[in-house]
Design a protein around this motif. Structure first.
Motif, PDB file in Angstrom:
ATOM      1  N   PHE A 192      56.198  -2.292  68.450  1.00  0.00           N
ATOM      2  CA  PHE A 192      56.396  -2.660  69.995  1.00  0.00           C
ATOM      3  C   PHE A 192      56.211  -4.293  69.906  1.00  0.00           C
ATOM      4  CE2 PHE A 192      55.885   1.822  71.242  1.00  0.00           C
ATOM      5  CZ  PHE A 192      57.000   1.674  72.430  1.00  0.00           C
ATOM      6  N   GLU A 193      55.336  -4.801  69.129  1.00  0.00           N
ATOM      7  CA  GLU A 193      55.243  -6.165  69.181  1.00  0.00           C
ATOM      8  C   GLU A 193      56.415  -7.015  68.573  1.00  0.00           C
ATOM      9  OE1 GLU A 193      51.248  -6.670  67.666  1.00  0.00           O
ATOM     10  OE2 GLU A 193      50.239  -6.132  69.467  1.00  0.00           O
ATOM     11  N   LEU A 194      56.736  -6.441  67.310  1.00  0.00           N
ATOM     12  CA  LEU A 194      57.949  -6.904  66.767  1.00  0.00           C
ATOM     13  C   LEU A 194      59.324  -6.915  67.712  1.00  0.00           C
ATOM     14  CD1 LEU A 194      59.074  -7.924  64.052  1.00  0.00           C
ATOM     15  CD2 LEU A 194      59.454  -5.698  63.350  1.00  0.00           C
ATOM     16  N   ALA A 195      59.455  -5.918  68.374  1.00  0.00           N
ATOM     17  CA  ALA A 195      60.507  -5.650  69.544  1.00  0.00           C
ATOM     18  C   ALA A 195      60.314  -6.635  70.419  1.00  0.00           C
ATOM     19  CB  ALA A 195      60.597  -4.325  69.948  1.00  0.00           C
ATOM     20  N   LYS A 196      59.106  -7.038  71.049  1.00  0.00           N
ATOM     21  CA  LYS A 196      59.002  -7.815  72.007  1.00  0.00           C
ATOM     22  C   LYS A 196      59.149  -9.478  71.667  1.00  0.00           C
ATOM     23  CE  LYS A 196      55.942  -5.636  74.238  1.00  0.00           C
ATOM     24  NZ  LYS A 196      54.209  -5.125  74.192  1.00  0.00           N
ATOM     25  N   LYS A 197      58.826  -9.499  70.320  1.00  0.00           N
ATOM     26  CA  LYS A 197      59.073 -10.959  69.688  1.00  0.00           C
ATOM     27  C   LYS A 197      60.514 -11.284  69.453  1.00  0.00           C
ATOM     28  CE  LYS A 197      57.958 -12.773  65.501  1.00  0.00           C
ATOM     29  NZ  LYS A 197      57.361 -12.598  64.155  1.00  0.00           N
ATOM     30  N   ASN A 198      61.158 -10.348  69.086  1.00  0.00           N
ATOM     31  CA  ASN A 198      62.452 -10.519  68.816  1.00  0.00           C
ATOM     32  C   ASN A 198      63.567 -10.282  70.177  1.00  0.00           C
ATOM     33  OD1 ASN A 198      61.891 -11.172  66.225  1.00  0.00           O
ATOM     34  ND2 ASN A 198      62.228  -9.234  65.358  1.00  0.00           N
ATOM     35  N   ASN A 199      62.954  -9.993  71.320  1.00  0.00           N
ATOM     36  CA  ASN A 199      63.831  -9.702  72.436  1.00  0.00           C
ATOM     37  C   ASN A 199      64.629  -8.478  72.061  1.00  0.00           C
ATOM     38  OD1 ASN A 199      62.865 -11.558  74.139  1.00  0.00           O
ATOM     39  ND2 ASN A 199      64.323 -13.059  73.160  1.00  0.00           N
ATOM     40  N   LEU A 200      64.061  -7.385  71.517  1.00  0.00           N
ATOM     41  CA  LEU A 200      64.804  -6.204  71.362  1.00  0.00           C
ATOM     42  C   LEU A 200      64.151  -4.864  72.103  1.00  0.00           C
ATOM     43  CD1 LEU A 200      65.022  -6.708  67.618  1.00  0.00           C
ATOM     44  CD2 LEU A 200      67.131  -6.904  68.993  1.00  0.00           C
ATOM     45  N   ILE A 201      65.165  -4.054  72.141  1.00  0.00           N
ATOM     46  CA  ILE A 201      64.528  -2.760  73.003  1.00  0.00           C
ATOM     47  C   ILE A 201      63.985  -1.569  71.869  1.00  0.00           C
ATOM     48  CG2 ILE A 201      65.114  -0.827  74.435  1.00  0.00           C
ATOM     49  CD1 ILE A 201      65.218  -3.533  75.999  1.00  0.00           C
ATOM     50  N   LEU A 202      62.758  -1.346  72.186  1.00  0.00           N
ATOM     51  CA  LEU A 202      62.191  -0.258  71.137  1.00  0.00           C
ATOM     52  C   LEU A 202      61.914   0.806  72.306  1.00  0.00           C
ATOM     53  CD1 LEU A 202      61.187   1.337  68.441  1.00  0.00           C
ATOM     54  CD2 LEU A 202      59.195  -0.122  68.968  1.00  0.00           C
ATOM     55  N   MET A 203      62.642   1.963  71.995  1.00  0.00           N
ATOM     56  CA  MET A 203      62.412   3.095  73.001  1.00  0.00           C
ATOM     57  C   MET A 203      61.971   4.537  72.227  1.00  0.00           C
ATOM     58  SD  MET A 203      65.221   3.179  76.143  1.00  0.00           S
ATOM     59  CE  MET A 203      65.547   4.634  76.333  1.00  0.00           C
ATOM     60  N   ASP A 204      61.063   5.262  72.852  1.00  0.00           N
ATOM     61  CA  ASP A 204      60.756   6.148  72.398  1.00  0.00           C
ATOM     62  C   ASP A 204      61.601   7.577  72.753  1.00  0.00           C
ATOM     63  OD1 ASP A 204      58.888   8.615  71.427  1.00  0.00           O
ATOM     64  OD2 ASP A 204      57.133   7.347  71.901  1.00  0.00           O
ATOM     65  N   ALA A 205      62.207   8.352  72.022  1.00  0.00           N
ATOM     66  CA  ALA A 205      63.163   9.088  72.245  1.00  0.00           C
ATOM     67  C   ALA A 205      62.422  10.858  72.438  1.00  0.00           C
ATOM     68  CB  ALA A 205      64.358   9.597  71.222  1.00  0.00           C
TER      69      ALA A 205
END
Ligand code: CTP
Length: 446
Positions: free
Chosen positions: A229-242
């Motif tokens: 989640f931190e990596l996603a935030k840092k890179n402005n990316l979406i990480l979503m639980d399916a």
């Protein structure tokens, strides 16, 4: 005064709509425009309008053609509206020719020629498509590809799998065994590999600048999940639980009702998810079977527990019956939770069977969702006096998968994580899987 009434979705208002409204207005002196609500559109299978009801209303209002705007919320409402508002003429485009003849009993029905060459669907399709790749082989992969065809703006362009699937159209979907090749050709990835690989696949995708929709559990420890989640935030990316259940309307509504005090204070949440499929013993070599009961079912079973009671439980106990302990395959697992003001339990199994229901116990009544509750389109609120009971039904298409894909696409477009599953819930799920793997708070039965 001749009153004319017409209906539509009016998503991304275009000149076909405006021409229709102009001609409708010219049929009389006063024009009423009915605009479909988002919920009603969902039940009609229109799941990915680009604009909200308010935006669509504003666009129609700004044409200056409507004297009155109403919202269409349910099947059969047209008859009510015509009678209530005293409409003399009902009109729609010729794409509906014959479909509304039954309204002739209440007013005159006029079909106006549809403007050729334009529609909201085409406008949505023309928007840039998000190229999605899928990694992993599982039954969900085929379902995901099929379901994505209902969602404008998403294109499954690549699949990374060790097992070739001949059902895919080779000219549209590239099949590769090389994950790097997949990553180089897509904007986003759906990770549906075996649970031990989720963290690796998701991390690699995020590092490559790709958005990720990841089958739950996102990782097999809380730390790894947090890192992603931190990596996603840092890179402005979406990480979503399916977890598809989270995206179904009925599930969303029952959570809101539970939280809004309809059954008093919630004292217990108890959910059961089992599947005992013919010919699929836990020791099958089929890779989809490498999902043990806890990884396959606990994320779904835990969802209502964490959504209603939060993730700050005081104590938990995991009780497991193994079918193959060395391979970490549990036939059956039960988890009991104690929260400060309530309790919860989940039962999950792939080699044991129980009624797959969800019960939320409250001090004034309870919510009952019949099996299989995770594909829920229906639930009841029950009270001591059966006359007070309430039933709720919300259409569910495609087990919720297509709504999940819509949410993922919207999150990417708006750069705003609008996941129905909170980060805390994803972290708590990963933490439980980690505890199971480390045999923490754990009892072996059998
Ligand atoms: N309409 C029209 N000509 C078009 C598109 C729509 O006359 N090219 C009319 C429809 O017949 C209807 C009204 O406009 O009476 C609202 O249509 P709506 O379904 O909202 O628009 P569509 O563009 O048809 O939307 P979609 O592609 O999502 O079906």
């Amino acid at each position: 005064m001749i009153k004319v009434i017409t209906y539509g979705t009016y998503d991304m208002l275009h000149y076909g709509h405006i021409r229709l409204l102009e001609r409708a207005k010219a049929l009389g002196d006063y024009l009423i425009v009915g605009i479909t609500s988002d919920d009603y559109d969902k039940t009609r299978g229109k799941i990915n309008n680009q604009q909200s009801l308010m935006e669509r209303i504003r666009a129609v209002r700004d044409t200056g053609l409507a004297d009155e705007i109403i919202v269409e919320e349910y099947e059969g409402q047209k008859i009510d509206d015509i009678k209530r508002l005293g409409a003399d003429i009902f009109t729609v485009g010729s794409d509906w020719e014959g479909k509304f003849d039954y309204l002739n009993e209440y007013c005159k029905v006029v079909y106006l020629p549809r403007t050729e060459g334009i529609s909201s669907s085409e406008l949505r399709t023309e928007q840039r498509k998000i190229k999605v790749g899928i990694v992993g082989k599982s039954v969900y992969q085929t379902k995901f590809v099929a379901e994505s065809s209902f969602v404008n703006g998403v294109d499954i362009s690549c699949v990374c799998t060790s097992e070739r699937d001949n059902s895919f159209d080779e000219s549209k979907v590239l099949q590769t065994t090389d994950y790097d090749e997949l990553l180089s050709s897509v904007d986003a990835v759906f990770v549906i590999s075996t649970p031990d690989m989720h963290y690796i696949h998701a991390k690699k995708a995020l590092l490559a600048g790709k958005h990720v929709l990841c089958a739950s559990p996102i990782a097999t420890s809380e730390d790894e999940c947090r890192e992603l989640f931190e990596l996603a935030k840092k890179n402005n990316l979406i990480l979503m639980d399916a977890i598809k259940t989270a995206y179904s309307t009925a599930y969303g509504r029952l959570i809101l009702l539970a939280k809004s005090g309809k059954i008093g204070q919630v004292v217990s949440v108890d959910s059961v998810c089992t599947s005992l499929r013919d010919g699929s013993s836990m020791s099958d070599t089929d890779s989809s079977q490498k999902w043990n009961s806890i990884c396959d079912w606990a994320p779904t079973a835990l969802l209502p527990v964490f959504d209603i009671l939060g993730t700050n439980y005081i104590k938990k106990t995991i009780s497991t019956l193994f079918s193959d302990e060395e391979a970490n395959l549990d036939a059956f697992s039960k988890i009991d939770f104690i929260f400060p003001n309530s309790v919860a339990s989940i039962k999950v199994a792939k080699a044991a069977k129980a009624e797959g229901e969800l019960i939320v116990t409250g001090t004034k009544g309870y919510i009952y969702v019949p099996a299989p509750w995770w594909k829920t389109d229906y639930f009841e609120i029950r009270y001591e006096n059966p006359e007070d009971n309430r039933r709720f039904f919300y259409q569910l298409e495609g087990e919720g998968i297509r709504y999940e894909i819509v949410a993922f696409a919207k999150a990417i477009e708006s750069k705003n994580n609008i996941s129905c599953i909170s980060e805390n819930t994803s972290l708590a799920i990963a933490s439980i899987i980690g505890d199971f793997n480390e045999r923490k708070d754990f009892f072996k039965i059998g």
